[in-house]
Motif scaffolding. Structure first.
Motif, PDB file in Angstrom:
ATOM      1  N   LEU A  69       0.835  -1.201   0.000  1.00  0.00           N
ATOM      2  CA  LEU A  69       0.000   0.000   0.000  1.00  0.00           C
ATOM      3  C   LEU A  69       0.869   1.250   0.000  1.00  0.00           C
ATOM      4  O   LEU A  69       0.591   2.217  -0.713  1.00  0.00           O
ATOM      5  N   SER A 146      -6.182   4.311   4.744  1.00  0.00           N
ATOM      6  CA  SER A 146      -6.115   2.886   4.403  1.00  0.00           C
ATOM      7  C   SER A 146      -7.095   2.118   5.279  1.00  0.00           C
ATOM      8  O   SER A 146      -7.472   2.567   6.363  1.00  0.00           O
ATOM      9  N   ARG A 148      -7.889  -2.202   5.885  1.00  0.00           N
ATOM     10  CA  ARG A 148      -7.725  -3.602   5.499  1.00  0.00           C
ATOM     11  C   ARG A 148      -8.761  -4.412   6.280  1.00  0.00           C
ATOM     12  O   ARG A 148      -8.691  -4.509   7.496  1.00  0.00           O
ATOM     13  N   PRO A 173      -7.462  -2.355   0.250  1.00  0.00           N
ATOM     14  CA  PRO A 173      -7.478  -3.760  -0.186  1.00  0.00           C
ATOM     15  C   PRO A 173      -8.884  -4.335   0.011  1.00  0.00           C
ATOM     16  O   PRO A 173      -9.416  -4.290   1.119  1.00  0.00           O
ATOM     17  N   SER A 198      -3.212  -7.152  -6.405  1.00  0.00           N
ATOM     18  CA  SER A 198      -2.369  -7.365  -5.229  1.00  0.00           C
ATOM     19  C   SER A 198      -1.143  -8.176  -5.621  1.00  0.00           C
ATOM     20  O   SER A 198      -1.211  -9.073  -6.469  1.00  0.00           O
ATOM     21  N   ILE A 206      -6.767  -4.169  -5.084  1.00  0.00           N
ATOM     22  CA  ILE A 206      -6.657  -2.993  -4.226  1.00  0.00           C
ATOM     23  C   ILE A 206      -7.311  -1.827  -4.946  1.00  0.00           C
ATOM     24  O   ILE A 206      -7.014  -1.552  -6.116  1.00  0.00           O
TER      25      ILE A 206
END
Length: 221
Positions: A69, A146, A148, A173, A198, A206
């Motif tokens: 990332l 971000s 996840r 993601p 990814s 992503i």
């Protein structure tokens, strides 16, 4: 990034080689990554931070998976906010590999205690832990956001839009459902994202985006 590493990373050796090629970590950064990996595995015996089945491939599934990332935002600077940080993935990995001020947002008390322990043990003074649900975190402008495994994309956006600006970078993601989740959003928001493969999972994607979206835009298609 695609030109440097066209193939998927399949083992720890490849993951380390990729990290070295892309970020050229210092000896101190390598030491911190190694210690974080050790602390993560040890803490996993006390609380379920990562799936036990992923421990043998930890450097691919968690360390490189998080670091990729940052590779999409190498020139970025300013506040990075990691939503639902859990065990510090990707937030702590990014904080180790960069000096970006990092806010880890996590509501679970034991996970927050682990995040603070790691930040203190690794001397990551630029890491802040917000022990709260995102709704209760004071608004601040984010250069990068971000998340996840935080929430479905529409809910993620509804909760985090207030942190975004016209220059905010989004790094999300979303696994194999990335394209499907993106297609369910208003068209104005869809146009702000593109989809990247990814490096750690052939089925994962992503969502990489830039900008802010207002309440009116969220209601339009």
């Amino acid at each position: 990034m695609r030109n440097e590493t066209p193939s998927l990373l399949v083992d720890g050796e490849q993951a380390r080689a990729w990290l070295d090629a892309v970020f050229s970590p210092s000896a101190r950064q390598w030491e911190r990554l190694e210690r974080f990996a050790t602390m993560l595995v040890a803490e996993n015996d006390r609380q379920n931070l990562i799936a036990a089945s992923t421990i043998p491939s930890l450097w691919v599934r968690h360390i490189a998976d998080s670091a990729q990332l940052l590779a999409f935002d190498r020139e970025g600077e300013g506040q990075w906010i990691d939503l639902g940080s859990g065990p510090g993935l990707p937030g702590l990995v990014v904080a180790i590999l960069s000096e970006r001020p990092m806010l880890l947002v996590e509501s679970r008390k034991r996970r927050c205690a682990f995040l603070r322990d790691v930040a203190e043990a690794l001397d990551l003074a630029h890491v802040e832990v917000a022990e709260a649900r995102l709704e209760a975190v004071a608004t601040r402008p984010a250069a990068t956001i971000s998340a996840r495994a935080f929430a479905p994309l529409d809910r993620l956006i509804a909760l985090s839009t207030r942190f975004s600006t016209a220059n905010t970078r989004w790094l999300l993601p979303k696994g194999r459902n990335a394209v499907k989740e993106l297609a369910l959003l208003p068209s104005a928001w869809q146009r702000m994202f593109h989809v990247e493969q990814s490096l750690t999972d052939a089925d994962s994607r992503i969502l990489v985006g830039a900008g802010a979206i207002g309440a009116r835009q969220r209601g339009k298609r």
